[in-house]
Design an enzyme around this catalytic site. Structure first.
Site, mmCIF file in Angstrom:
data_model
loop_
_atom_site.group_PDB
_atom_site.id
_atom_site.type_symbol
_atom_site.label_atom_id
_atom_site.label_comp_id
_atom_site.label_asym_id
_atom_site.label_seq_id
_atom_site.Cartn_x
_atom_site.Cartn_y
_atom_site.Cartn_z
ATOM 1 C CB THR A 1 5.130 3.037 9.170
ATOM 2 O OG1 THR A 1 5.008 3.914 8.116
ATOM 3 C CG2 THR A 1 5.467 1.541 9.160
ATOM 4 C CD GLU B 1 4.924 -3.965 7.205
ATOM 5 O OE1 GLU B 1 6.210 -4.087 7.389
ATOM 6 O OE2 GLU B 1 4.980 -4.497 5.957
ATOM 7 C CB CYS B 2 -0.099 -0.789 4.136
ATOM 8 S SG CYS B 2 -0.667 0.155 3.114
ATOM 9 N N GLY B 3 -2.778 -1.101 5.433
ATOM 10 C CA GLY B 3 -3.683 -2.224 5.804
ATOM 11 C C GLY B 3 -4.048 -2.566 7.155
#
Length: 432
Positions: free
Chosen positions: A410, A319-321
């Protein structure tokens, strides 16, 4: 029916000092020997870290959309059975958002203590307090606390500006011993704030002689039946990256994995720790990889074992980072480009402008999973999204969700208890 004194800490906007006051209040009552449970409204990872340090207990999220009304009821009822005080910190202003902090307070009958920054303000303080108290008649206002008060005379003017039926809860003076530093994603992480315990203790002491320090009236929370979860991840070993670079982890998400039967262990890419031996699946959460990019790039033990995990076809949820870490490179706001893991094709670039913010949900054959997005970066890639999340309010296309083999990546931070079946499928490497 469990009952527990409870208070909702809110205000007219962000930047009023809600986190500071909530942490100080939690520490004050904890110091008196009380079991304090703190909740944070809306999607947030940073404030809960500070509130956990103050209360000594994990801080769960409450949100009528992301967590759901029944999920919120269950969390509050469970807390009420054990706690001597429940504190809920709001998000933004009291009436901001759909659903808002006010909606949550009304739904569960929790009175609101409004924290209002009085910096550069005198009698207008009373008008702001009046508006908060009268805007919605169904909101029960416990009283108001003035923050950033310059002097005792200033405090007197503020108190005198209040209508007679709005309770004065006291005031706090501005102090470097209280203030919490901020950066692009909000407050600093708890472990990065110098003298955090001292700051919280100083706030607690400052609140000790205010009316806000008094225990509020008990609130009754309807008990909820235990959630029956099938052992969808029985026997699975899930490794989670957790350190200052990868720290955006909902406690409820970890609890769900364990409730589904998984064994959860943690490792630190920043400390160059390898993926735990025997891990069947891997979670790379969001955080601040951009602040530690050079160190991450040089930590070969973590990098090689994550690459080996991916090459073996084992599932990864990023997720993200965590997704940025899997890309080929990451460029910071100064234009410095650092190689990342190269597990996924693409390049991440940090920005000084907000890339995306808001509630989103992703659909699947197992139904919808709620969550949110909040990032100051973008990415370029030739990967084709498996699907897109949708925005809560408009249902327009939101964050892309990428699938490469058994890897799901994502920008969206999922609230996994909203869909246990999809959570299990992701960690088993199944397609949507």
């Amino acid at each position: 029916m469990p009952a527990c004194p409870a208070l909702f800490i809110s205000g007219p906007a962000s930047g009023q000092g809600k986190t500071t006051v909530t942490a100080g209040l939690a520490q004050l009552h904890r110091g008196l020997g009380r079991n304090v449970r703190v909740f944070k409204t809306g999607p947030d990872f940073l404030d809960p870290m500070i509130l956990e340090r103050a209360s000594g207990m994990p801080v769960q999220s409450l949100d009528l959309w992301m967590v759901g009304e029944q999920g919120c009821r269950r969390l509050l009822a469970e807390a009420a059975e054990q706690a001597d005080l429940i504190l809920i910190e709001g998000v933004m202003g009291l009436f901001d958002g759909t659903p808002s902090s006010a909606d949550l307070a009304v739904k569960f009958g929790v009175p609101v203590a409004a924290v209002i920054s009085a910096k550069a303000m005198a009698q207008t303080f009373g008008a702001v307090a009046f508006g908060l108290a009268r805007y919605r008649p169904d909101v029960s206002v416990h009283g108001v606390l003035a923050n950033h008060v310059g002097s005792e005379r200033h405090a007197q003017m503020l108190q005198e500006s209040l209508p007679a039926d709005i309770r004065w809860l006291g005031h706090l003076a501005p102090s470097d011993r209280i203030a919490l530093p901020e950066r692009h994603l909000g407050l600093h992480q708890a472990g990065e704030i110098e003298q955090l315990e001292e700051r919280i203790a100083f706030t607690a002491q400052a609140l000790a002689n205010t009316a806000l320090a008094e225990l509020p009236a008990p609130v009754f929370f309807e008990p909820q039946p235990a959630q029956a979860l099938p052992p969808l991840l029985d026997g699975m070993h899930i490794a989670i990256a957790r350190d200052a670079a990868f720290s955006f982890i909902y406690p409820a998400n970890v609890a769900l994995l364990e409730a589904l039967g998984a064994r959860v262990t943690f490792f630190s890419p920043l400390a160059n720790e390898p993926v735990p031996s025997g891990a069947d699946s891997l979670f790379l959460p969001g955080g601040y990889p951009e602040l530690h990019a050079a160190r991450l790039a040089g930590n070969t033990a973590s990098a090689e074992t994550i690459r080996a995990h991916a090459a073996s076809g084992k599932p990864i949820v990023a997720e993200c980072g965590g997704m940025l870490y899997l890309l080929e490179s990451l460029t910071d706001v100064d234009g410095v480009r650092t190689p990342m893991l190269g597990v996924l094709q693409g390049h991440g670039t940090m920005s000084t402008r907000l890339g995306a913010l808001g509630m989103q949900a992703v659909d699947s054959k197992h139904g919808m999973m709620t969550g949110h997005t909040f990032h100051y970066s973008g990415m370029t890639t030739d990967m084709r999204p498996e699907r897109h999340a949708v925005r809560q309010q408009t249902h327009a296309a939101g964050e892309p969700v990428f699938r490469e083999g058994a890897i799901t990546a994502t920008y969206m931070h999922g609230y996994w208890p909203s869909n246990p079946a999809l959570t299990a499928a992701l960690f088993e490497g199944e397609a949507f």
